[in-house]
Design an enzyme around this catalytic site. Structure first.
Site, PDB file in Angstrom:
ATOM      1  N   TYR A 196      39.476  52.121  46.574  1.00  0.00           N
ATOM      2  CA  TYR A 196      38.018  51.919  46.558  1.00  0.00           C
ATOM      3  C   TYR A 196      37.591  51.133  47.798  1.00  0.00           C
ATOM      4  CZ  TYR A 196      33.518  49.867  45.152  1.00  0.00           C
ATOM      5  OH  TYR A 196      32.201  49.449  45.114  1.00  0.00           O
TER       6      TYR A 196
ATOM      7  N   THR B 257      32.194  54.375  42.025  1.00  0.00           N
ATOM      8  CA  THR B 257      32.379  52.926  41.839  1.00  0.00           C
ATOM      9  C   THR B 257      33.471  52.558  40.834  1.00  0.00           C
ATOM     10  OG1 THR B 257      30.606  52.974  40.192  1.00  0.00           O
ATOM     11  CG2 THR B 257      29.988  52.351  42.438  1.00  0.00           C
TER      12      THR B 257
HETATM   13  N1  LIG Z   1      29.097  47.562  40.638  1.00  0.00           N
HETATM   14  C1  LIG Z   1      29.617  46.584  41.365  1.00  0.00           C
HETATM   15  O1  LIG Z   1      30.199  45.612  40.846  1.00  0.00           O
HETATM   16  C2  LIG Z   1      29.526  46.632  42.869  1.00  0.00           C
HETATM   17  C3  LIG Z   1      30.095  45.582  43.608  1.00  0.00           C
HETATM   18  C4  LIG Z   1      30.016  45.627  44.991  1.00  0.00           C
HETATM   19  C5  LIG Z   1      29.379  46.686  45.625  1.00  0.00           C
HETATM   20  N2  LIG Z   1      28.843  47.693  44.882  1.00  0.00           N
HETATM   21  C6  LIG Z   1      28.199  48.796  45.592  1.00  0.00           C
HETATM   22  O2  LIG Z   1      26.824  48.810  45.233  1.00  0.00           O
HETATM   23  C7  LIG Z   1      26.336  50.157  45.225  1.00  0.00           C
HETATM   24  C8  LIG Z   1      25.647  50.458  43.909  1.00  0.00           C
HETATM   25  O3  LIG Z   1      26.602  50.294  42.877  1.00  0.00           O
HETATM   26  P1  LIG Z   1      26.230  50.575  41.344  1.00  0.00           P
HETATM   27  O4  LIG Z   1      27.079  49.659  40.533  1.00  0.00           O
HETATM   28  O5  LIG Z   1      24.772  50.615  41.144  1.00  0.00           O
HETATM   29  O6  LIG Z   1      26.847  52.038  41.198  1.00  0.00           O
HETATM   30  P2  LIG Z   1      26.709  53.068  39.961  1.00  0.00           P
HETATM   31  O7  LIG Z   1      25.985  52.445  38.822  1.00  0.00           O
HETATM   32  O8  LIG Z   1      28.062  53.647  39.744  1.00  0.00           O
HETATM   33  O9  LIG Z   1      25.739  54.182  40.583  1.00  0.00           O
HETATM   34  C9  LIG Z   1      26.165  55.066  41.551  1.00  0.00           C
HETATM   35  C10 LIG Z   1      25.347  56.339  41.390  1.00  0.00           C
HETATM   36  O10 LIG Z   1      25.796  57.261  42.392  1.00  0.00           O
HETATM   37  C11 LIG Z   1      26.032  58.509  41.745  1.00  0.00           C
HETATM   38  N3  LIG Z   1      27.009  59.301  42.485  1.00  0.00           N
HETATM   39  C12 LIG Z   1      28.358  59.267  42.401  1.00  0.00           C
HETATM   40  N4  LIG Z   1      28.904  60.193  43.210  1.00  0.00           N
HETATM   41  C13 LIG Z   1      27.862  60.820  43.829  1.00  0.00           C
HETATM   42  C14 LIG Z   1      27.775  61.895  44.753  1.00  0.00           C
HETATM   43  N5  LIG Z   1      28.878  62.528  45.198  1.00  0.00           N
HETATM   44  N6  LIG Z   1      26.554  62.282  45.178  1.00  0.00           N
HETATM   45  C15 LIG Z   1      25.425  61.683  44.714  1.00  0.00           C
HETATM   46  N7  LIG Z   1      25.450  60.671  43.816  1.00  0.00           N
HETATM   47  C16 LIG Z   1      26.657  60.245  43.376  1.00  0.00           C
HETATM   48  C17 LIG Z   1      26.536  58.140  40.385  1.00  0.00           C
HETATM   49  O11 LIG Z   1      26.477  59.242  39.506  1.00  0.00           O
HETATM   50  P3  LIG Z   1      27.565  59.328  38.305  1.00  0.00           P
HETATM   51  O12 LIG Z   1      27.308  58.139  37.441  1.00  0.00           O
HETATM   52  O13 LIG Z   1      27.239  60.646  37.681  1.00  0.00           O
HETATM   53  O14 LIG Z   1      28.913  59.284  38.947  1.00  0.00           O
HETATM   54  C18 LIG Z   1      25.564  57.006  40.016  1.00  0.00           C
HETATM   55  O15 LIG Z   1      24.348  57.512  39.518  1.00  0.00           O
HETATM   56  C19 LIG Z   1      27.542  51.027  45.551  1.00  0.00           C
HETATM   57  O16 LIG Z   1      27.566  51.301  46.923  1.00  0.00           O
HETATM   58  C20 LIG Z   1      28.723  50.156  45.205  1.00  0.00           C
HETATM   59  O17 LIG Z   1      29.871  50.511  45.958  1.00  0.00           O
HETATM   60  C21 LIG Z   1      28.897  47.691  43.520  1.00  0.00           C
END
Ligand SMILES: NC(=O)c1ccc[n+]([C@@H]2O[C@H](COP(=O)([O-])OP(=O)(O)OC[C@H]3O[C@@H](n4cnc5c(N)ncnc54)[C@H](OP(=O)(O)O)[C@@H]3O)[C@@H](O)[C@H]2O)c1
Length: 307
Positions: free
Chosen positions: A141, A78
């Site tokens: 991204y 992300t």
């Molecule tokens: N944050 C935003 O503003 C936003 C906006 C729109 C959409 N989204 C979407 O919403 C969803 C959740 O976002 P979030 O903000 O909760 O994300 P996040 O806090 O970054 O959490 C993602 C999790 O996935 C883990 N991860 C990364 N690479 C991986 C891999 N290869 N295999 C298994 N796990 C892995 C990360 O581990 P590490 O931390 O160790 O990398 C982290 O624990 C995502 O699909 C994101 O694209 C987010």
């Protein structure tokens, strides 16, 4: 006196336990999803370093062993700006990984819920984006997340929900609200981009929406692609002003005296962002009948529960 106190044999089926595989379980959204899943579900958690969504063999082995009823994929790479210099990782995690999940979900007859982003759009519209508006991502991204959506849509799996969301914040992750809250206590003045518009989304509201889609005792909405964010829209500048204003009202120490609106060009970052990425929630609302909270109200709810 005799009595016949033999109890009638129950003729209802035993309550069956349903199993959820939560992928990316340590992340910000997953933190709230875990809180919202009803107790009748058993949740198995998967995240780095033990589980890599980009490893097809590992995904198949773990999930076909568990045979969950639901797979909720919150895993993603992300860090939007880092994706520009780590394209391979971005496409492996955000593009290929969801496809691996979809293939296994199909084979074990599980429902897949996957998260995507408003950054699949180029921001040239002036009205909220619909699910079937063409996607033209401006960043690696956004491109990699779009590739993930397409990998699911083009897989044999029919039972999936892809939910695009925007400007997510909540407990357990670095996010805009926490960044502004910190900067507001450190600096006299903040300069915040005022020419990009979207909608903030509280992870608690999104987690409720996700869990509600699949755990409702009523019929689930049709499978497919949905948009979900909070209601309303604002610029990052307006979002920052509201954060600081709510912090002040709560009596938090705020040093920042001024918040200056700045242009995108004045805050150069590696990844290009859409100028406008408000998502229309009409499809979700029609399918679920659910009310979606206004973004300012949800920000208040977040601050009320923040430790
Ligand atoms: N944050 C935003 O503003 C936003 C906006 C729109 C959409 N989204 C979407 O919403 C969803 C959740 O976002 P979030 O903000 O909760 O994300 P996040 O806090 O970054 O959490 C993602 C999790 O996935 C883990 N991860 C990364 N690479 C991986 C891999 N290869 N295999 C298994 N796990 C892995 C990360 O581990 P590490 O931390 O160790 O990398 C982290 O624990 C995502 O699909 C994101 O694209 C987010």
């Amino acid at each position: 006196m005799t009595s016949n106190c033999q109890l009638p044999t129950p003729n209802y089926p035993p309550v069956s336990t349903r199993t959820i595989a939560l992928i990316g379980s340590n992340g910000m959204l997953a933190t709230m999803v875990k809180q919202k899943i009803p107790a009748r579900y058993v949740v198995h958690q998967y995240d780095l370093p033990d589980f890599d969504i980009a490893d097809a063999h590992q995904v198949r082995q773990a999930l076909s062993g568990l045979r969950p009823d639901l797979i909720i994929n919150c895993a993603a790479f992300t860090r939007v700006d880092l994706c520009e210099s780590q394209q391979q990782t971005a496409f492996d995690v955000n593009g290929l990984g969801p496809g691996f999940l979809a293939e296994v979900a199909h084979d074990i007859a599980a429902v897949l819920i996957h998260l995507s982003t408003d950054f699949v759009f180029d921001g040239k519209k002036n009205t909220p984006y619909l699910e079937d508006d063409p996607a033209y991502p401006l960043s690696v991204y956004g491109q990699s997340k779009l590739a993930g959506e397409q990998a699911i849509i083009n897989s044999p799996l029919q039972q999936y929900y892809i939910i695009r969301t925007s400007w997510l914040y909540g407990p357990g992750g670095p996010n805009f609200v926490e960044t502004i809250a910190r900067l507001a206590t450190e600096r006299d003045e903040l300069g915040i981009v005022a020419d990009q518009y979207g909608t903030p989304t509280y992870s608690g509201d999104l987690a409720e929406a996700i869990v509600g889609l699949v755990t409702s005792r009523e019929a689930s909405p049709p499978y497919g692609l949905y948009h979900f964010s909070n209601q309303g829209e604002c610029s990052w500048y307006e979002f920052a002003c509201e954060i600081v204003s709510q912090l002040r009202k709560k009596g938090c120490p705020v040093k920042a005296q001024r918040i200056q609106p700045i242009r995108t060009e004045d805050y150069p970052v590696p990844a290009k962002r859409p100028r406008y990425s408000v998502l229309s929630k009409e499809k979700y609302r029609r399918a679920t009948g659910a009310d979606i909270p206004e973004w300012k109200d949800s920000l208040g709810k977040y601050f009320d529960n923040r430790v």
